[in-house]
Design a protein around this motif. Structure first.
Motif, PDB file in Angstrom:
ATOM      1  N   GLN A 130       0.754  -1.180  -0.115  1.00 53.40           N
ATOM      2  CA  GLN A 130      -0.011  -0.158  -0.112  1.00 53.40           C
ATOM      3  C   GLN A 130       0.797   1.357   0.019  1.00 53.40           C
ATOM      4  OE1 GLN A 130      -2.947  -0.313   2.976  1.00 53.40           O
ATOM      5  NE2 GLN A 130      -4.361  -1.752   1.695  1.00 53.40           N
ATOM      6  N   LEU A 131       1.537   1.477  -1.006  1.00 57.77           N
ATOM      7  CA  LEU A 131       2.532   2.528  -1.257  1.00 57.77           C
ATOM      8  C   LEU A 131       2.136   3.345  -2.241  1.00 57.77           C
ATOM      9  CD1 LEU A 131       5.787   0.540  -0.861  1.00 57.77           C
ATOM     10  CD2 LEU A 131       4.813   2.117   0.835  1.00 57.77           C
ATOM     11  N   ASP A 132       1.912   4.781  -2.093  1.00 55.17           N
ATOM     12  CA  ASP A 132       1.601   5.494  -3.380  1.00 55.17           C
ATOM     13  C   ASP A 132       2.660   5.535  -4.270  1.00 55.17           C
ATOM     14  OD1 ASP A 132       3.409   7.488  -2.082  1.00 55.17           O
ATOM     15  OD2 ASP A 132       1.458   8.477  -1.194  1.00 55.17           O
ATOM     16  N   SER A 133       2.368   6.070  -5.412  1.00 56.85           N
ATOM     17  CA  SER A 133       3.433   6.260  -6.471  1.00 56.85           C
ATOM     18  C   SER A 133       4.472   7.233  -6.014  1.00 56.85           C
ATOM     19  CB  SER A 133       2.868   6.997  -7.738  1.00 56.85           C
ATOM     20  OG  SER A 133       1.513   5.980  -8.181  1.00 56.85           O
ATOM     21  N   GLU A 134       4.041   8.174  -4.905  1.00 53.72           N
ATOM     22  CA  GLU A 134       5.100   9.043  -4.668  1.00 53.72           C
ATOM     23  C   GLU A 134       6.325   8.509  -3.934  1.00 53.72           C
ATOM     24  OE1 GLU A 134       6.041  13.598  -3.202  1.00 53.72           O
ATOM     25  OE2 GLU A 134       4.855  12.961  -4.685  1.00 53.72           O
ATOM     26  N   ALA A 135       5.964   7.432  -3.318  1.00 53.21           N
ATOM     27  CA  ALA A 135       6.994   6.696  -2.197  1.00 53.21           C
ATOM     28  C   ALA A 135       7.973   6.176  -3.405  1.00 53.21           C
ATOM     29  CB  ALA A 135       6.471   5.520  -1.675  1.00 53.21           C
ATOM     30  N   PHE A 136       7.746   5.626  -4.608  1.00 50.32           N
ATOM     31  CA  PHE A 136       8.498   4.936  -5.360  1.00 50.32           C
ATOM     32  C   PHE A 136       9.356   6.058  -6.248  1.00 50.32           C
ATOM     33  CE2 PHE A 136       5.915   1.174  -5.004  1.00 50.32           C
ATOM     34  CZ  PHE A 136       6.813   0.189  -4.689  1.00 50.32           C
ATOM     35  N   SER A 137       8.428   7.205  -6.623  1.00 49.37           N
ATOM     36  CA  SER A 137       8.948   8.307  -7.222  1.00 49.37           C
ATOM     37  C   SER A 137      10.199   8.987  -6.828  1.00 49.37           C
ATOM     38  CB  SER A 137       7.796   9.178  -7.578  1.00 49.37           C
ATOM     39  OG  SER A 137       8.409  10.031  -8.486  1.00 49.37           O
ATOM     40  N   LYS A 138       9.870   9.379  -5.217  1.00 52.72           N
ATOM     41  CA  LYS A 138      10.806  10.203  -4.660  1.00 52.72           C
ATOM     42  C   LYS A 138      11.903   9.170  -3.694  1.00 52.72           C
ATOM     43  CE  LYS A 138       8.862  13.785  -5.897  1.00 52.72           C
ATOM     44  NZ  LYS A 138       9.479  14.456  -7.124  1.00 52.72           N
ATOM     45  N   GLY A 139      11.851   7.824  -4.060  1.00 51.26           N
ATOM     46  CA  GLY A 139      12.762   6.990  -3.208  1.00 51.26           C
ATOM     47  C   GLY A 139      12.424   6.614  -1.736  1.00 51.26           C
ATOM     48  N   LYS A 140      11.159   7.010  -1.436  1.00 57.11           N
ATOM     49  CA  LYS A 140      10.904   7.156   0.312  1.00 57.11           C
ATOM     50  C   LYS A 140      10.254   5.388   0.427  1.00 57.11           C
ATOM     51  CE  LYS A 140       9.131  11.670   0.052  1.00 57.11           C
ATOM     52  NZ  LYS A 140       8.011  12.503  -0.178  1.00 57.11           N
ATOM     53  N   GLN A 180       0.892  10.841 -10.915  1.00 57.41           N
ATOM     54  CA  GLN A 180       2.003  11.367 -10.313  1.00 57.41           C
ATOM     55  C   GLN A 180       2.858  12.074 -11.515  1.00 57.41           C
ATOM     56  OE1 GLN A 180       3.050  11.001  -7.251  1.00 57.41           O
ATOM     57  NE2 GLN A 180       5.076  11.691  -7.361  1.00 57.41           N
ATOM     58  N   ALA A 181       2.814  11.589 -12.533  1.00 57.36           N
ATOM     59  CA  ALA A 181       3.364  12.476 -13.706  1.00 57.36           C
ATOM     60  C   ALA A 181       3.193  13.693 -13.623  1.00 57.36           C
ATOM     61  CB  ALA A 181       3.485  11.724 -15.021  1.00 57.36           C
ATOM     62  N   GLU A 223     -10.135  16.958  -4.563  1.00 57.70           N
ATOM     63  CA  GLU A 223      -9.008  16.289  -4.152  1.00 57.70           C
ATOM     64  C   GLU A 223      -8.245  15.397  -5.236  1.00 57.70           C
ATOM     65  OE1 GLU A 223      -8.088  14.980  -0.673  1.00 57.70           O
ATOM     66  OE2 GLU A 223      -8.969  17.098  -0.278  1.00 57.70           O
ATOM     67  N   PRO A 224      -6.771  15.462  -5.003  1.00 59.80           N
ATOM     68  CA  PRO A 224      -6.108  15.166  -5.993  1.00 59.80           C
ATOM     69  C   PRO A 224      -6.306  13.322  -5.816  1.00 59.80           C
ATOM     70  CG  PRO A 224      -4.647  15.721  -4.214  1.00 59.80           C
ATOM     71  CD  PRO A 224      -6.061  16.153  -4.164  1.00 59.80           C
ATOM     72  N   ILE A 225      -6.265  12.555  -7.340  1.00 55.49           N
ATOM     73  CA  ILE A 225      -6.447  11.235  -6.987  1.00 55.49           C
ATOM     74  C   ILE A 225      -5.000  10.511  -6.244  1.00 55.49           C
ATOM     75  CG2 ILE A 225      -6.007   9.148  -8.588  1.00 55.49           C
ATOM     76  CD1 ILE A 225      -7.286  11.142 -10.928  1.00 55.49           C
ATOM     77  N   GLN A 226      -5.368   9.845  -5.305  1.00 55.93           N
ATOM     78  CA  GLN A 226      -4.289   8.959  -4.469  1.00 55.93           C
ATOM     79  C   GLN A 226      -4.967   7.591  -4.408  1.00 55.93           C
ATOM     80  OE1 GLN A 226      -4.110  11.769  -1.277  1.00 55.93           O
ATOM     81  NE2 GLN A 226      -6.344  11.407  -0.692  1.00 55.93           N
ATOM     82  N   LEU A 227      -3.780   6.784  -3.608  1.00 57.89           N
ATOM     83  CA  LEU A 227      -4.057   5.603  -3.289  1.00 57.89           C
ATOM     84  C   LEU A 227      -5.364   5.679  -2.442  1.00 57.89           C
ATOM     85  CD1 LEU A 227      -2.156   3.175  -3.917  1.00 57.89           C
ATOM     86  CD2 LEU A 227      -1.607   3.053  -1.490  1.00 57.89           C
ATOM     87  N   GLY A 228      -6.405   4.631  -2.932  1.00 58.11           N
ATOM     88  CA  GLY A 228      -7.500   4.808  -2.082  1.00 58.11           C
ATOM     89  C   GLY A 228      -8.802   5.411  -2.886  1.00 58.11           C
ATOM     90  N   THR A 229      -8.266   6.298  -3.824  1.00 56.04           N
ATOM     91  CA  THR A 229      -9.522   7.068  -4.575  1.00 56.04           C
ATOM     92  C   THR A 229     -10.241   5.997  -5.219  1.00 56.04           C
ATOM     93  OG1 THR A 229      -8.049   9.157  -4.667  1.00 56.04           O
ATOM     94  CG2 THR A 229      -9.963   9.044  -6.226  1.00 56.04           C
ATOM     95  N   TYR A 230      -9.685   5.248  -5.803  1.00 55.04           N
ATOM     96  CA  TYR A 230     -10.563   4.108  -6.541  1.00 55.04           C
ATOM     97  C   TYR A 230     -10.188   2.865  -6.139  1.00 55.04           C
ATOM     98  CZ  TYR A 230     -10.965   7.990  -9.796  1.00 55.04           C
ATOM     99  OH  TYR A 230     -10.953   9.274 -10.337  1.00 55.04           O
TER     100      TYR A 230
END
Length: 511
Positions: free
Chosen positions: A137-147, A184-185, A264-271
């Motif tokens: 359950q990691l959002d795209s930002e976690a991968f994109s920013k290496g977190k 995320q893009a 609200e921006p689309i995020q993990l859990g929106t869909y």
């Protein structure tokens, strides 16, 4: 309680590794190509420097000659040098210009290209990232920013990387993941990051993907943004009118007023992620995250550790094994210091040359295929190949009291998330962990809510059958994907046949 099905097989040890280890070769290949590229640049720069030197010399000459052509040619040496230059020196310059310093570099790339990953590998790597995203359950930002959990890394994804991830999902009609990555893009582009892909292209794909997920108000809002950026876009106007008509019809049917799209921006859990053919996926993923574990205080109080001498086995009397209970029912134990570092390295060394991509069974056709979303590989090692394998097999036999002479040759790896386990006549499983894993990689049992973490040099053991020979379906298990690190395990499946006197039958089905 024994089965006569199946064939007696030689002693085999299966070694599994996630293919990160295999990719180290590609890292060195890339380094070599960078070195070759540097050499090519140097050759091009030398060539260019020589041409510039010619140009400067000729520039100075022609400035003098054209200022007074007759006076210049009046000197016989100048006349001779003009003839010489035009007859031979300009030809030499032409040869220099036509030289191609790229030959070495192109040749080098051609040699290595046979080892390059292909489009299927790239798609597989993208899908593996998405599987990690779902499981943990990691959002795209976690991968994109290496977190990633417990890791501080400078491994980041650019706008174009995120767009390509999204396109991989989009081309597979996986709009759920496509939306997360297009969003995320877009976010990174809105934050001012430079990119090759345009905002219009992202909005075009994102609006259509959101529409495919049934969110028409948001599809309209995104398409309006696209029209504002690019009024002449080939599809935007038509799509906008189509979405608006669709929404109007839908609202009319339920007699409801139009509501603006969520801000609200689309995020993990929106869909919601679409269901797939694996009914236990949610339970499996929750256990991988450490949620839903059924380890209570009462259960923990029933778990003990002890020294185990394999029923006074001579080889274990002087150095008994340290045995820890991992679970009470079904009984799962862990043996500490089962494999030494030297043994682990030897097994890896034997396995590496023949690690093959792991296969899975296609749920529709039942055919075994190479799974492009799997990043694990497996190899089989025979007892006679090396004294280390023979020694490990003997140790397993000493510890369990079961003969490994009927160990099963089975090309199935621990990583298969819920391929239906035919517990058939596979009596017991002995699983060796040959590496520590920084994050992820647990072995989980959804039927009773257990998760067992890899610990290098340790092994876990359980029976797949009751004493009656009936299958203990609670022992169905799966490996969680490795989030950070590399996972090496070796499996030993111990066959029911040959154990008649080592593990006698029980009196009831569930003894």
């Amino acid at each position: 309680g024994t089965s006569l099905m199946g064939t007696l097989l030689d002693i085999w040890l299966q070694v599994l590794s996630n293919s990160k280890r295999q990719m180290t070769d590609l890292i060195y290949t890339e380094k070599e190509l960078v070195h070759s590229l540097r050499e090519y640049i140097q050759a091009e720069e030398s060539k260019l420097a020589a041409i510039k030197s010619w140009a400067s010399k000729l520039d100075a000459l022609t400035r003098v000659s054209t200022s007074d052509p007759e006076g210049y040619l009046a000197h016989p040496v100048n006349a001779y040098k003009l003839m010489k230059r035009l007859n031979t020196e300009w030809s030499e310059l032409e040869t220099l210009v036509l030289q191609n310093p790229s030959d070495g570099f192109i040749g080098n790339i051609s040699v290595h290209r046979q080892y390059f990953p292909d489009a299927e590998d790239e798609t597989g790597a993208a899908k593996a990232l998405m599987r990690l995203q779902d499981t943990y359950q990691l959002d795209s930002e976690a991968f994109s920013k290496g977190k990633l959990p417990g890791v501080h890394s400078d491994a980041v994804l650019t706008v174009d990387d995120c767009f390509d991830m999204a396109k991989t999902a989009y081309n597979d009609a996986d709009y759920y993941h496509a939306v997360l990555w297009f969003q995320q893009a877009l976010k990174q582009l809105d934050d001012g990051e430079e990119a090759v892909v345009t905002k219009a292209a992202i909005l075009d794909y994102l609006s259509y993907s959101v529409y495919q997920l049934g969110d028409i108000p948001r599809a309209i809002e995104l398409t309006r943004r696209l029209v504002a950026i690019d009024p002449n876009h080939e599809r935007a106007g038509g799509n906008l009118r189509y979405f608006e008509r669709l929404l109007y019809r839908q609202l009319n049917e339920i007699n409801q007023a139009s509501e603006p799209a969520s801000e609200e921006p689309i995020q993990l859990g929106t869909y919601t992620r679409p269901k797939d053919h694996l009914p236990e996926r949610e339970a499996y993923e929750a256990l991988c995250r450490g949620e839903g574990l059924q380890m209570t205080e009462a259960r923990r109080s029933r778990l003990f550790c002890r020294y185990h001498d394999g029923n006074r086995n001579p080889r274990l009397l002087l150095k008994p094994m340290k045995e820890e209970d991992e679970w009470d029912s079904p009984h799962i134990v862990r043996y500490l210091e089962m494999l030494s570092d030297e043994e682990i390295e030897k097994i890896k060394e034997l396995a590496k040359p023949r690690l093959a991509r792991a296969t899975v069974r296609d749920p529709k056709t039942g055919v075994l295929t190479t799974a492009n979303y799997r990043v694990s590989k497996s190899a089989w090692l025979e007892g006679e190949e090396d004294p280390v394998i023979e020694r490990v097999n003997q140790r397993i036999q000493d510890i369990t009291g079961l003969t490994v002479e009927t160990a099963e040759l089975l090309q199935k790896d621990e990583g298969d998330a819920f391929k239906r386990l035919g517990t058939g006549n596979r009596l017991a499983t002995f699983l060796n962990y040959m590496s520590d894993v920084e994050a992820g990689g647990a072995t989980v049992f959804p039927d009773f809510g257990a998760a067992i973490r890899p610990r290098k040099g340790t092994s876990v053991f359980w029976y797949n059958l009751f004493r009656s020979g009936e299958g203990d379906y609670r022992t169905r298990h799966a490996a969680c994907p490795v989030l950070v690190g590399s996972k090496w395990v070796s499996n030993k499946w111990i066959h029911e046949r040959g154990q008649e006197f080592r593990r006698p039958c029980g009196l009831t089905e569930v003894d």
